[in-house]
Motif scaffolding. Structure first.
Motif, short mmCIF file in Angstrom:
data_model
loop_
_atom_site.label_atom_id
_atom_site.label_comp_id
_atom_site.label_asym_id
_atom_site.label_seq_id
_atom_site.Cartn_x
_atom_site.Cartn_y
_atom_site.Cartn_z
N HIS A 134 96.51 35.93 118.84
CA HIS A 134 97.10 34.65 118.43
C HIS A 134 96.03 33.56 118.37
CE1 HIS A 134 99.98 31.42 118.02
NE2 HIS A 134 99.41 30.81 119.04
N PHE A 135 95.18 33.51 119.40
CA PHE A 135 94.12 32.50 119.43
C PHE A 135 93.14 32.72 118.28
CE2 PHE A 135 89.97 30.93 120.93
CZ PHE A 135 90.30 29.60 121.05
N TYR A 136 92.74 33.97 118.06
CA TYR A 136 91.82 34.29 116.97
C TYR A 136 92.41 33.89 115.62
CZ TYR A 136 88.93 37.05 113.80
OH TYR A 136 88.11 37.44 112.78
N ASP A 137 93.68 34.22 115.41
CA ASP A 137 94.35 33.86 114.15
C ASP A 137 94.39 32.35 113.95
OD1 ASP A 137 94.72 36.53 113.56
OD2 ASP A 137 96.82 36.56 114.21
N SER A 138 94.65 31.61 115.04
CA SER A 138 94.72 30.16 114.92
C SER A 138 93.34 29.57 114.59
CB SER A 138 95.29 29.51 116.18
OG SER A 138 94.40 29.63 117.26
N VAL A 139 92.29 30.16 115.13
CA VAL A 139 90.93 29.68 114.83
C VAL A 139 90.59 29.97 113.37
CG1 VAL A 139 88.47 30.09 115.30
CG2 VAL A 139 90.09 29.82 117.19
N GLN A 140 91.02 31.13 112.87
CA GLN A 140 90.75 31.48 111.47
C GLN A 140 91.42 30.50 110.51
OE1 GLN A 140 91.91 35.66 111.08
NE2 GLN A 140 89.88 36.00 110.27
N GLU A 141 92.55 29.95 110.91
CA GLU A 141 93.29 29.05 110.04
C GLU A 141 92.69 27.64 110.00
OE1 GLU A 141 97.34 29.19 111.33
OE2 GLU A 141 97.51 31.33 110.91
N GLU A 142 91.82 27.32 110.94
CA GLU A 142 91.23 26.00 110.98
C GLU A 142 90.28 25.82 109.80
OE1 GLU A 142 89.40 25.09 114.70
OE2 GLU A 142 91.20 25.61 115.83
N THR A 143 90.26 24.61 109.27
CA THR A 143 89.36 24.33 108.16
C THR A 143 87.97 24.01 108.70
OG1 THR A 143 89.95 22.00 108.16
CG2 THR A 143 91.23 23.45 106.72
N ILE A 144 86.98 24.23 107.84
CA ILE A 144 85.60 23.91 108.20
C ILE A 144 85.39 22.42 107.90
CG2 ILE A 144 83.18 24.37 107.71
CD1 ILE A 144 84.07 27.19 106.85
N PRO A 145 84.88 21.66 108.87
CA PRO A 145 84.66 20.23 108.64
C PRO A 145 83.71 19.99 107.46
CG PRO A 145 84.43 20.75 110.96
CD PRO A 145 84.53 22.06 110.22
N ASP A 146 84.00 18.94 106.69
CA ASP A 146 83.17 18.61 105.53
C ASP A 146 81.71 18.41 105.91
OD1 ASP A 146 85.33 18.76 103.81
OD2 ASP A 146 85.73 16.60 103.88
N ARG A 147 81.46 17.76 107.04
CA ARG A 147 80.08 17.50 107.46
C ARG A 147 79.33 18.81 107.70
NH1 ARG A 147 75.50 15.25 106.85
NH2 ARG A 147 74.31 14.94 108.73
N PHE A 148 80.00 19.79 108.27
CA PHE A 148 79.37 21.08 108.51
C PHE A 148 79.03 21.76 107.18
CE2 PHE A 148 79.45 25.64 109.61
CZ PHE A 148 78.46 25.65 110.57
N LEU A 149 79.95 21.68 106.21
CA LEU A 149 79.68 22.25 104.89
C LEU A 149 78.50 21.56 104.23
CD1 LEU A 149 83.34 22.73 103.60
CD2 LEU A 149 81.75 24.51 104.36
N GLN A 150 78.41 20.23 104.39
CA GLN A 150 77.28 19.48 103.84
C GLN A 150 75.97 19.95 104.46
OE1 GLN A 150 78.37 15.48 104.73
NE2 GLN A 150 79.60 15.22 102.86
N LEU A 151 75.97 20.14 105.76
CA LEU A 151 74.76 20.60 106.45
C LEU A 151 74.35 21.99 105.98
CD1 LEU A 151 75.52 19.31 110.06
CD2 LEU A 151 73.76 18.46 108.49
N LEU A 152 75.33 22.87 105.79
CA LEU A 152 75.01 24.21 105.28
C LEU A 152 74.42 24.14 103.88
CD1 LEU A 152 78.11 26.27 106.48
CD2 LEU A 152 75.77 26.43 107.33
N GLU A 153 74.96 23.25 103.06
CA GLU A 153 74.45 23.08 101.71
C GLU A 153 73.01 22.54 101.74
OE1 GLU A 153 75.86 20.34 98.07
OE2 GLU A 153 77.44 21.61 98.94
N MET A 154 72.74 21.58 102.62
CA MET A 154 71.40 21.04 102.75
C MET A 154 70.41 22.11 103.21
SD MET A 154 72.35 17.35 104.46
CE MET A 154 70.68 17.00 104.98
N LEU A 155 70.85 22.95 104.14
CA LEU A 155 70.01 24.03 104.63
C LEU A 155 69.69 25.02 103.51
CD1 LEU A 155 68.61 25.58 106.93
CD2 LEU A 155 70.82 26.65 107.42
N GLU A 156 70.69 25.37 102.73
CA GLU A 156 70.47 26.30 101.62
C GLU A 156 69.49 25.72 100.61
OE1 GLU A 156 73.08 28.44 98.13
OE2 GLU A 156 74.05 27.95 100.02
N GLU A 157 69.64 24.43 100.29
CA GLU A 157 68.71 23.79 99.35
C GLU A 157 67.29 23.78 99.90
OE1 GLU A 157 70.48 19.97 98.74
OE2 GLU A 157 72.09 20.78 97.48
#
Length: 70
Positions: A33-56
């Protein structure tokens, strides 16, 4: 999203379980149940931005290395 109070309730409930096959099943269900609830959480926009910056940055670094080698 789970609150701190909900996590405490889960911890207290899990401490009250004995080491029986039934309790193992209960623990497994809670973990699932805990694992499933974590999977449903969205990834914060700031984290996605940081990943994009790292990839670039990695792509620029690789391009520089290719130019230096070639």
């Amino acid at each position: 999203m789970k609150t701190l109070e909900t996590h405490r309730d889960d911890e207290i409930a899990s401490r009250n379980l004995d080491a029986t096959p039934e309790s193992s099943d209960a623990i497994s269900r809670r973990l699932r149940h805990f694992y499933d609830s974590v999977q449903e959480e969205t990834i914060p926009d700031r984290f996605l931005q940081l990943l994009e910056m790292l990839e670039e940055a990695e792509e620029r670094h690789a391009a520089r290395n290719n130019r230096a080698e070639g």
